[in-house]
Design a protein around this motif. Structure first.
Motif, PDB file in Angstrom:
ATOM      1  N   GLU A   5       0.825  -1.210   0.000  1.00 49.41           N
ATOM      2  CA  GLU A   5       0.000   0.000   0.000  1.00 49.41           C
ATOM      3  C   GLU A   5       0.860   1.260   0.000  1.00 49.41           C
ATOM      4  N   ALA A   6       1.950   1.246   0.761  1.00 42.29           N
ATOM      5  CA  ALA A   6       2.842   2.410   0.867  1.00 42.29           C
ATOM      6  C   ALA A   6       3.842   2.482  -0.287  1.00 42.29           C
ATOM      7  N   ARG A   7       3.911   1.396  -1.089  1.00 46.38           N
ATOM      8  CA  ARG A   7       4.896   1.319  -2.188  1.00 46.38           C
ATOM      9  C   ARG A   7       6.310   1.467  -1.629  1.00 46.38           C
ATOM     10  N   ASP A   8       6.545   0.872  -0.461  1.00 49.66           N
ATOM     11  CA  ASP A   8       7.813   0.980   0.251  1.00 49.66           C
ATOM     12  C   ASP A   8       8.692  -0.222  -0.088  1.00 49.66           C
ATOM     13  N   TRP A   9       9.175  -0.258  -1.335  1.00 50.85           N
ATOM     14  CA  TRP A   9       9.859  -1.426  -1.878  1.00 50.85           C
ATOM     15  C   TRP A   9      11.099  -1.810  -1.096  1.00 50.85           C
ATOM     16  N   GLY A  10      11.744  -0.865  -0.447  1.00 46.96           N
ATOM     17  CA  GLY A  10      12.932  -1.154   0.349  1.00 46.96           C
ATOM     18  C   GLY A  10      12.651  -2.028   1.559  1.00 46.96           C
ATOM     19  N   ARG A  11      11.383  -2.181   1.912  1.00 43.45           N
ATOM     20  CA  ARG A  11      11.007  -3.013   3.061  1.00 43.45           C
ATOM     21  C   ARG A  11      10.525  -4.406   2.661  1.00 43.45           C
ATOM     22  N   MET A  12      10.548  -4.746   1.380  1.00 46.47           N
ATOM     23  CA  MET A  12       9.996  -6.025   0.936  1.00 46.47           C
ATOM     24  C   MET A  12      10.686  -7.218   1.607  1.00 46.47           C
ATOM     25  N   ALA A  13      11.967  -7.093   1.968  1.00 43.48           N
ATOM     26  CA  ALA A  13      12.680  -8.196   2.620  1.00 43.48           C
ATOM     27  C   ALA A  13      12.113  -8.499   4.012  1.00 43.48           C
ATOM     28  N   GLU A  14      11.305  -7.624   4.550  1.00 43.49           N
ATOM     29  CA  GLU A  14      10.644  -7.911   5.826  1.00 43.49           C
ATOM     30  C   GLU A  14       9.619  -9.030   5.663  1.00 43.49           C
ATOM     31  N   ALA A  15       9.103  -9.211   4.456  1.00 46.50           N
ATOM     32  CA  ALA A  15       8.059 -10.204   4.214  1.00 46.50           C
ATOM     33  C   ALA A  15       8.530 -11.366   3.347  1.00 46.50           C
ATOM     34  N   TRP A  16       9.553 -11.167   2.538  1.00 47.55           N
ATOM     35  CA  TRP A  16      10.003 -12.175   1.562  1.00 47.55           C
ATOM     36  C   TRP A  16      11.448 -12.564   1.841  1.00 47.55           C
ATOM     37  N   HIS A  17      11.759 -13.847   1.679  1.00 46.08           N
ATOM     38  CA  HIS A  17      13.154 -14.288   1.703  1.00 46.08           C
ATOM     39  C   HIS A  17      13.842 -13.784   0.443  1.00 46.08           C
ATOM     40  N   GLU A  18      15.127 -13.505   0.551  1.00 44.99           N
ATOM     41  CA  GLU A  18      15.912 -13.011  -0.593  1.00 44.99           C
ATOM     42  C   GLU A  18      15.838 -13.982  -1.778  1.00 44.99           C
ATOM     43  N   ASP A  19      15.852 -15.276  -1.493  1.00 44.62           N
ATOM     44  CA  ASP A  19      15.851 -16.289  -2.551  1.00 44.62           C
ATOM     45  C   ASP A  19      14.484 -16.963  -2.697  1.00 44.62           C
ATOM     46  N   VAL A  20      13.412 -16.203  -2.455  1.00 43.03           N
ATOM     47  CA  VAL A  20      12.047 -16.733  -2.583  1.00 43.03           C
ATOM     48  C   VAL A  20      11.867 -17.394  -3.948  1.00 43.03           C
ATOM     49  N   VAL A  21      11.154 -18.511  -3.953  1.00 42.11           N
ATOM     50  CA  VAL A  21      10.848 -19.208  -5.196  1.00 42.11           C
ATOM     51  C   VAL A  21       9.417 -18.854  -5.593  1.00 42.11           C
ATOM     52  N   ASP A  22       9.261 -18.185  -6.727  1.00 44.66           N
ATOM     53  CA  ASP A  22       7.945 -17.843  -7.253  1.00 44.66           C
ATOM     54  C   ASP A  22       7.596 -18.893  -8.297  1.00 44.66           C
ATOM     55  N   HIS A  23       6.671 -19.773  -7.944  1.00 47.44           N
ATOM     56  CA  HIS A  23       6.301 -20.863  -8.844  1.00 47.44           C
ATOM     57  C   HIS A  23       5.447 -20.392 -10.020  1.00 47.44           C
ATOM     58  N   ASP A  24       4.927 -19.184  -9.951  1.00 53.30           N
ATOM     59  CA  ASP A  24       4.085 -18.629 -11.016  1.00 53.30           C
ATOM     60  C   ASP A  24       4.530 -17.209 -11.343  1.00 53.30           C
ATOM     61  N   PRO A  25       5.773 -17.046 -11.832  1.00 56.16           N
ATOM     62  CA  PRO A  25       6.269 -15.695 -12.106  1.00 56.16           C
ATOM     63  C   PRO A  25       5.606 -15.085 -13.335  1.00 56.16           C
ATOM     64  N   ALA A  26       5.610 -13.766 -13.376  1.00 58.19           N
ATOM     65  CA  ALA A  26       5.175 -13.048 -14.571  1.00 58.19           C
ATOM     66  C   ALA A  26       6.212 -13.270 -15.674  1.00 58.19           C
ATOM     67  N   PRO A  27       5.829 -13.105 -16.939  1.00 59.62           N
ATOM     68  CA  PRO A  27       6.791 -13.277 -18.037  1.00 59.62           C
ATOM     69  C   PRO A  27       8.009 -12.373 -17.845  1.00 59.62           C
TER      70      PRO A  27
END
Length: 145
Positions: free
Chosen positions: A18-40
């Motif tokens: 909501e805040a578009r605070d991209w620098g904080r994304m590591a608070e929710a996601w692991h650095e090496d997260v596996v996205d099984h359904d990535p965008a093209p």
């Protein structure tokens, strides 16, 4: 981790988006997260997630996500959501249409140590295409590779 910790991380992620605070994304996601359904063309790991959301919120700056229901366990969070937005910026090679969309989607996230380690998801691509009046299969949230 506990389902309470996973729910708190999911709530934090909602605030980050909501805040578009991209620098904080590591608070929710692991650095090496596996996205099984990535965008093209989506890069792997956390950077791919960040890049997708930056592009998406540039194209649809008023985007909102409303989760209902949200199912939380000790290992997974499943969110069935409604996503809405107005196409006012370029997206996947398409110039803005000025049209709005509202569709449903689902995301399943596997949590490890309180952050998302794996992600699966699907959004109503056809509904977006139709509402934005784009050609069939022009919008892709999942790679067709």
């Amino acid at each position: 981790m506990s389902k309470e910790a996973n729910a708190a991380t999911q709530e934090t992620l909602g605030g980050i988006l909501e805040a578009r605070d991209w620098g904080r994304m590591a608070e929710a996601w692991h650095e090496d997260v596996v996205d099984h359904d990535p965008a093209p063309g989506q890069a792997p790991g956390l950077q791919g997630i960040v890049d997708f959301w930056q592009e998406f919120t540039t194209a649809f700056p008023d985007v909102t996500l409303e989760a209902d229901p949200l199912v939380v366990t000790d290992d997974f969070v499943t969110a069935v959501f409604t996503i809405r937005g107005t196409h006012t910026g370029p997206f996947q090679g398409h110039e803005p249409t000025g049209r709005s969309f509202e569709v449903r989607g689902i995301q399943v996230s596997k949590f490890v140590d309180g952050r998302i380690a794996e992600r699966w998801g699907s959004t109503d691509q056809q509904g977006i295409e139709e509402q934005l009046q784009l050609g069939a299969s022009d919008v892709q949230f999942v790679s067709k590779d």
